[in-house]
Scaffold this active site. Structure first.
Site, PDB file in Angstrom:
ATOM      1  N   CYS A  34      30.753  25.481  61.367  1.00 16.30           N
ATOM      2  CA  CYS A  34      31.025  26.143  62.593  1.00 16.30           C
ATOM      3  C   CYS A  34      29.890  26.909  63.423  1.00 16.30           C
ATOM      4  CB  CYS A  34      32.141  27.067  62.233  1.00 16.30           C
ATOM      5  SG  CYS A  34      33.825  26.384  62.328  1.00 16.30           S
ATOM      6  N   ASN A  57      13.626  23.387  54.220  1.00 18.20           N
ATOM      7  CA  ASN A  57      13.905  24.400  54.967  1.00 18.20           C
ATOM      8  C   ASN A  57      15.056  25.084  54.557  1.00 18.20           C
ATOM      9  OD1 ASN A  57      14.615  21.912  56.088  1.00 18.20           O
ATOM     10  ND2 ASN A  57      15.685  22.897  57.540  1.00 18.20           N
TER      11      ASN A  57
END
Lengths: 128, 405
Positions: free
Chosen positions: B329, B156
């Site tokens: 992040c 993916n």
């Protein structure tokens, strides 16, 4: 990540980006963080003969809130004495920028950058 | 030139829009033909059942298997859970050992972790620096008590295609159940379950222009593979997965897979052209790295690290583009992508990665816009980056002692 308008403003228009000559007598340089952690801040202060911070510059590798925290700090330290600058707390930065809880470490890093820059300046001068 | 609409969607591996033709096929099954396919006593039920069986045949046709080998689930995550837990629990008297790969989707990895808590032993195979499995390392990991192997067909994050032909042959020879997560593969690579030695395969509708909330699991009949059901109830889907069938979702998945079968060859050729255009347009930027093998890769994926620029801030800078990043992040865990780390990429490059995934509705004008925007913004962020400055000053960043926090 949903950021406050203040973070976005500092991110879009970062203040005081740049570099002073590291070797200059009147410059203190603080570099904190690590690339592996995803953020590195470099904060530099230029200190006048009267012990007041006249100018500050930064460069930051990191997320939006890391860039905003360091940009904000360059504005805040200007006009302060070294001791006054050391009184800036990460909670003040986090509050001003309305940082989300997962980004609090960015404000801690910015506080550490101030300390590191002041220490560097003091070391240069104490060693004489 | 046609007017661009912002933001430009380049995150087709996260999900795809439902093709309008698919949506149109689904709607009558919400309002008019709303019957429960399990109702045997009236035409509402018969109509729904007929639609479900048509869709089953459409899904089977895309992957060349018998429709009886397809059962409906809520999506690839459920299919992975049912396949892995179901097979492990059924065959546990034969052995306790399972092999999977470090770069699998969390739906496979977390399911394996759960089985470890239940007493199974799991080997997480490393990958080569191009993201592909080293077949020799795989052979070396096999044990006499290995009962199950789970390997994804298309990754993916980096889009690389694993060699499930070879792995399947080895598993079959040793009588090991072989599960393949094909959520990212349908409509992108040809799948022939008649030829492949695969026992279980997971599918998702929403990665292939179908609706979210529906998926399927292929369960081989010859040689027969058995599973312990994970969802108990009315005995739907031959007892493998109880629960009233979501007729409209199933119709959507069937139509989406029918379109994929008809259009994939032409579509993949067009998408490959766009992907190559994007990579060509970006590879002239300094310090840009492609993550994962370029040849053994689906046409849709380009995963690139822009060194010395952090991924989340780059995503903020290119807000006209909807992309995803391997940066810490952007994740809930604050850990950079485990897939990129498994390739041996250092943390900086993992933090600096952007995944572009191209799809059915991407245009050449959108790709050209993305290239131009990235050139601008990478330059701007590097001006801001102390690491870039050090790199340009000739500092080797690996020799710097960082104050890690």
């Amino acid at each position: 990540m949903a950021y406050s308008n203040k973070v976005l403003d500092h991110y879009e228009n970062p203040r005081n980006v740049g570099t002073f000559s590291k070797g200059s007598e009147d410059v203190g340089t603080g570099m904190v963080g690590a690339p592996a952690c995803g953020d590195v801040m470099k904060l530099q202060i230029k200190v006048g003969a009267n012990g007041v911070i006249e100018d500050a510059k930064f460069k930051t590798y990191g997320c939006g809130s890391a860039i905003a925290s360091s940009s904000l700090v360059t504005e805040w330290v200007k006009g302060k004495t070294l001791d006054e600058a050391l009184n800036i707390r990460n909670t003040d930065i986090a509050e001003e920028l309305a940082l989300p809880p997962v980004k609090i470490h960015c404000s801690i890093l910015a506080e550490d950058a101030i300390k590191a820059a002041v220490n560097d300046y003091r070391q240069k001068h104490d060693s004489k | 030139m046609t007017q661009l609409k912002f933001p430009i969607y380049l995150d087709y591996s996260a999900t795809t829009p439902v093709d309008p033709r698919v949506a149109e096929a689904m709607i009558p099954y919400l309002t008019e033909h709303f019957g429960n396919p399990a109702s045997r006593s009236h035409s509402f039920g018969w109509t729904a059942e007929h639609a479900v069986e048509d869709a089953r045949a459409q899904v089977a046709a895309l992957v060349n298997c018998d429709p009886k080998e397809i059962i409906w689930t809520s999506g690839a995550t459920e299919s992975d859970n049912l396949a892995i837990k179901g097979a492990a629990q059924f065959y546990k008297s034969r052995g306790q050992h399972i092999i999977t790969v470090k770069t699998e989707h969390k739906a496979v990895l977390d399911t394996c972790r759960e089985l470890e808590r239940q007493g199974f032993e799991v080997t997480y195979l490393p990958v080569l620096d191009n993201g592909l499995i080293d077949i020799e390392a795989f052979k070396a990991a096999l044990r006499p008590d290995t009962i199950l192997v789970s390997v994804m067909l298309v990754n993916n994050e980096i889009g690389v295609i694993q060699d499930i032909v070879q792995i399947g042959d080895i598993c079959r020879e040793k009588g090991i159940v072989f599960h393949v997560d094909a959520a990212q593969a349908t409509g992108k690579v040809h799948i022939d379950l008649e030829a492949l030695k695969v026992d279980l395969m997971s599918f998702s509708a929403h990665k292939t222009y179908g609706p979210k909330g529906i998926g399927a699991l292929y369960i081989r009949r010859k040689p027969r593979v058995r599973l312990e059901a994970q969802m108990h109830g009315g005995g739907h889907e031959r007892g493998f997965r109880s629960g009233t069938l979501a007729t409209h979702q199933i119709v959507g998945m069937g139509e989406a897979f029918r379109l994929a079968r008809e259009e994939m060859d032409a579509e993949n050729e067009r998408i490959l052209g766009l992907r190559n255009r994007l990579w060509q347009g970006l590879s002239d930027i300094e310090e840009v790295y492609l993550n994962g093998d370029l040849a053994a890769r689906v046409a849709h994926n380009l995963n690139v690290s822009f060194n010395f620029v952090e991924g989340e801030s780059l995503i903020m800078a290119i807000k006209e583009l909807a992309v995803s990043s391997g940066s810490a992040c952007t994740s809930a865990s604050l850990e950079p992508s485990y897939v990129l780390r498994a390739l041996g990429r250092n943390d900086e490059l993992a933090h600096s990665s952007i995944r572009f995934t191209i799809g059915r509705f991407t245009t050449e004008a959108e790709i050209d816009f993305a290239i131009k925007l990235l050139h601008e913004k990478i330059g701007k962020l590097r001006e801001l980056s102390p690491l870039w400055e050090m790199f340009k000053d000739g500092v080797d960043l690996n020799t710097v002692e960082w104050a890690a926090h």
